[in-house]
Design an enzyme around this catalytic site. Sequence first.
Site, PDB file in Angstrom:
ATOM      1  N   CYS A   1      33.385  58.554  34.329  1.00  0.00           N
ATOM      2  CA  CYS A   1      34.587  57.728  34.135  1.00  0.00           C
ATOM      3  C   CYS A   1      35.611  58.032  35.206  1.00  0.00           C
ATOM      4  O   CYS A   1      35.961  59.181  35.432  1.00  0.00           O
ATOM      5  CB  CYS A   1      35.278  58.065  32.822  1.00  0.00           C
ATOM      6  SG  CYS A   1      34.349  57.740  31.382  1.00  0.00           S
TER       7      CYS A   1
ATOM      8  N   GLU B   1      30.331  48.908  41.890  1.00  0.00           N
ATOM      9  CA  GLU B   1      29.344  49.822  41.320  1.00  0.00           C
ATOM     10  C   GLU B   1      29.039  49.530  39.860  1.00  0.00           C
ATOM     11  O   GLU B   1      29.872  48.990  39.143  1.00  0.00           O
ATOM     12  CB  GLU B   1      29.881  51.268  41.440  1.00  0.00           C
ATOM     13  CG  GLU B   1      30.015  51.705  42.878  1.00  0.00           C
ATOM     14  CD  GLU B   1      30.616  53.101  43.048  1.00  0.00           C
ATOM     15  OE1 GLU B   1      30.236  53.781  43.997  1.00  0.00           O
ATOM     16  OE2 GLU B   1      31.462  53.513  42.240  1.00  0.00           O
TER      17      GLU B   1
ATOM     18  N   CYS C   1      42.928  57.925  38.036  1.00  0.00           N
ATOM     19  CA  CYS C   1      41.684  57.153  38.197  1.00  0.00           C
ATOM     20  C   CYS C   1      41.395  56.903  39.668  1.00  0.00           C
ATOM     21  O   CYS C   1      42.245  56.403  40.400  1.00  0.00           O
ATOM     22  CB  CYS C   1      41.812  55.831  37.451  1.00  0.00           C
ATOM     23  SG  CYS C   1      40.450  54.686  37.756  1.00  0.00           S
TER      24      CYS C   1
ATOM     25  N   SER D   1      37.052  47.545  27.681  1.00  0.00           N
ATOM     26  CA  SER D   1      38.138  48.520  27.754  1.00  0.00           C
ATOM     27  C   SER D   1      39.289  47.950  28.577  1.00  0.00           C
ATOM     28  O   SER D   1      39.093  47.460  29.680  1.00  0.00           O
ATOM     29  CB  SER D   1      37.622  49.805  28.405  1.00  0.00           C
ATOM     30  OG  SER D   1      38.683  50.709  28.602  1.00  0.00           O
TER      31      SER D   1
ATOM     32  N   LEU E   1      44.688  54.503  26.118  1.00  0.00           N
ATOM     33  CA  LEU E   1      46.039  54.896  25.706  1.00  0.00           C
ATOM     34  C   LEU E   1      46.541  56.070  26.552  1.00  0.00           C
ATOM     35  O   LEU E   1      47.575  55.989  27.196  1.00  0.00           O
ATOM     36  CB  LEU E   1      46.037  55.243  24.210  1.00  0.00           C
ATOM     37  CG  LEU E   1      47.414  55.440  23.595  1.00  0.00           C
ATOM     38  CD1 LEU E   1      48.243  54.164  23.648  1.00  0.00           C
ATOM     39  CD2 LEU E   1      47.302  55.921  22.150  1.00  0.00           C
ATOM     40  N   HIS E   2      45.835  57.175  26.484  1.00  0.00           N
ATOM     41  CA  HIS E   2      46.053  58.331  27.365  1.00  0.00           C
ATOM     42  C   HIS E   2      47.375  59.079  27.225  1.00  0.00           C
ATOM     43  O   HIS E   2      47.523  60.164  27.806  1.00  0.00           O
ATOM     44  CB  HIS E   2      45.888  57.956  28.844  1.00  0.00           C
ATOM     45  CG  HIS E   2      44.576  57.335  29.177  1.00  0.00           C
ATOM     46  ND1 HIS E   2      43.376  57.850  28.751  1.00  0.00           N
ATOM     47  CD2 HIS E   2      44.262  56.223  29.897  1.00  0.00           C
ATOM     48  CE1 HIS E   2      42.392  57.094  29.204  1.00  0.00           C
ATOM     49  NE2 HIS E   2      42.899  56.108  29.884  1.00  0.00           N
TER      50      HIS E   2
ATOM     51  N   CYS F   1      27.489  50.526  32.213  1.00  0.00           N
ATOM     52  CA  CYS F   1      28.924  50.456  32.481  1.00  0.00           C
ATOM     53  C   CYS F   1      29.131  49.446  33.611  1.00  0.00           C
ATOM     54  O   CYS F   1      28.695  49.661  34.733  1.00  0.00           O
ATOM     55  CB  CYS F   1      29.410  51.854  32.860  1.00  0.00           C
ATOM     56  SG  CYS F   1      31.158  51.929  33.178  1.00  0.00           S
TER      57      CYS F   1
HETATM   58  N1  SAH Z   1      40.393  49.281  33.597  1.00  0.00           N
HETATM   59  C1  SAH Z   1      39.899  49.501  32.290  1.00  0.00           C
HETATM   60  C2  SAH Z   1      38.426  49.830  32.248  1.00  0.00           C
HETATM   61  C3  SAH Z   1      37.874  50.743  33.317  1.00  0.00           C
HETATM   62  S1  SAH Z   1      38.279  52.448  33.278  1.00  0.00           S
HETATM   63  C4  SAH Z   1      40.699  50.580  31.614  1.00  0.00           C
HETATM   64  O1  SAH Z   1      41.452  51.263  32.271  1.00  0.00           O
HETATM   65  O2  SAH Z   1      40.571  50.709  30.417  1.00  0.00           O
HETATM   66  C5  SAH Z   1      37.274  53.157  32.002  1.00  0.00           C
HETATM   67  C6  SAH Z   1      37.892  54.408  31.367  1.00  0.00           C
HETATM   68  O3  SAH Z   1      37.800  55.557  32.222  1.00  0.00           O
HETATM   69  C7  SAH Z   1      39.366  54.213  31.056  1.00  0.00           C
HETATM   70  O4  SAH Z   1      39.690  54.690  29.784  1.00  0.00           O
HETATM   71  C8  SAH Z   1      39.989  55.079  32.116  1.00  0.00           C
HETATM   72  O5  SAH Z   1      41.266  55.419  31.766  1.00  0.00           O
HETATM   73  C9  SAH Z   1      39.042  56.241  32.196  1.00  0.00           C
HETATM   74  N2  SAH Z   1      39.225  57.060  33.390  1.00  0.00           N
HETATM   75  C10 SAH Z   1      39.725  56.675  34.577  1.00  0.00           C
HETATM   76  N3  SAH Z   1      39.758  57.717  35.443  1.00  0.00           N
HETATM   77  C11 SAH Z   1      39.277  58.800  34.797  1.00  0.00           C
HETATM   78  C12 SAH Z   1      39.023  60.158  35.187  1.00  0.00           C
HETATM   79  N4  SAH Z   1      39.268  60.583  36.413  1.00  0.00           N
HETATM   80  N5  SAH Z   1      38.502  60.982  34.270  1.00  0.00           N
HETATM   81  C13 SAH Z   1      38.203  60.523  33.031  1.00  0.00           C
HETATM   82  N6  SAH Z   1      38.392  59.243  32.620  1.00  0.00           N
HETATM   83  C14 SAH Z   1      38.932  58.395  33.482  1.00  0.00           C
HETATM   84 FE1  SF4 Z   2      42.298  50.253  36.863  1.00  0.00          FE
HETATM   85 FE2  SF4 Z   2      41.312  51.193  34.542  1.00  0.00          FE
HETATM   86 FE3  SF4 Z   2      41.389  52.756  36.739  1.00  0.00          FE
HETATM   87 FE4  SF4 Z   2      43.649  52.090  35.486  1.00  0.00          FE
HETATM   88  S1  SF4 Z   2      41.951  53.332  34.645  1.00  0.00           S
HETATM   89  S2  SF4 Z   2      43.299  52.064  37.701  1.00  0.00           S
HETATM   90  S3  SF4 Z   2      43.223  50.010  34.829  1.00  0.00           S
HETATM   91  S4  SF4 Z   2      40.173  50.885  36.479  1.00  0.00           S
END
Ligand code: SAH
Ligand code: SF4
Length: 415
Positions: free
Chosen positions: A388, A123, A150, A244, A267-268, A136
């Site tokens: 996201c 996507e 995620c 990212s 970072l989270h 994106c």
């Molecule tokens: N894999 C890479 C880039 C893709 S994710 C990474 O993890 O950085 C893009 C962003 O969306 C990341 O910061 C990820 O942590 C965030 N993200 C993933 N799931 C999410 C959700 N359910 N709600 C908000 N942000 C989320």
């Molecule tokens: Fe993969 Fe980024 Fe999702 Fe983590 S947040 S599972 S690294 S896409």
Amino acid sequence: MTAVPANMPIPGHIDPVPVPRPITEREDGRIDLLGLPKKQIAGLFEEAGLDRKQAKLRAKQVYHWIYHRGISDFDAMTDIAKTMRPWLAERFVIARPEVVEAQHSSDGTRKWLLRTADNHDYEMVFIPDADRGTLCVSSQVGCTLNCRFCHTGTMRLVRNLTPGEIVGQVMLARDALGEWPKGRMDMADEETEAEYTADGRLLTNIVMMGMGEPLYNFDNVRDALGIVMDGEGLALSKRRITLSTSGVVPMMDRCGAEIGVNLAVSLHAVTKDVRDEIVPINKKYGIEELLQACADYPGASNARRITFEYVMLKDKNDSDDDARELVRLIKKYRLPAKVNLIPFNPWPGAPYECSTPERIRSFSNIVFEAGISAPVRTPRGRDIDAACGQLKTAAEKKSRAELDRIAAEKQAAQD
Ligand code: SAH
Ligand code: SF4
């Protein structure tokens, strides 16, 4: 089936799964030029029978038509001899990823479900704002890293996207937005560079924040972004591109040196326990190591800050103490940083909830009062699952329970 031990660590393979697959073979035997750099195009023309000088000249022209003009029909390449055009068309194509579905959110966000030639779905999302438009882009079909919040992380990794499939997303977005320069573009034409790069474009920024971990598909992402940034290619400034990563520490230095785009780090969490749980790659590359890699990131400065993404999860990582610890860490490593607070976007079966707006505000204030910018990102495209972490294609569904079971079995097999 093996029983899952109660204290089983959060599953998720931490190492990249190598899935080399440069160019997918086409059934008609022609070669797809999309995603190839000029040199490689010239090499292919030479192999097909042109002499070196001809091959180089034709490659320059074709490259320009593909990336600068968005042309995919050799017949429209008006500065190439009429007799030459069918010769090219017999041997080569300039394809686009197949669009399976295009969705429009009520807030203007657009999401496209795309399909590779070998039938995998991925996507891309376009997010328009008043002063910019951000695409994106996905780097993999699925992801090996099972970040717990995620949705993409619940898919297994199917494969890395090729440079063509990555650049193809940008090309498709330009197609859809009607943003290719018009004009005839004969080399002898009077048209100037300024006309190609006219301001007022909708697509102004790219974030490598779609599906996948871009630093686990480093070569293809680097080659694709090389074409996107090339002045003779798509000509987008590296300052308008952000990659990212969830924290693939060993690749961060190369990312700065060889790609040179802005860096965002997912970072989270600020403690080992919590980050181990929600971003499992932390078990391999811990917070301190990650922040040191950020401090060493080539090109980071106060003018080009590193973005720390921080998803707000209720009662998990959102306390005032967490905010203070975040500030302490950023100061300890003297990072030119900004913090992006992302309200958690829910998906069916997600094990977390979003923090309350008051909690997010309080967290943001603490970071902000320490002199670090900490805006709260407005969720976009939630109604079409384009926000996201919501990206996941139906075709590759695997439930979390199923993933946990597979991981437990793997673990048991290793023990
Ligand atoms: N894999 C890479 C880039 C893709 S994710 C990474 O993890 O950085 C893009 C962003 O969306 C990341 O910061 C990820 O942590 C965030 N993200 C993933 N799931 C999410 C959700 N359910 N709600 C908000 N942000 C989320
Ligand atoms: Fe993969 Fe980024 Fe999702 Fe983590 S947040 S599972 S690294 S896409």
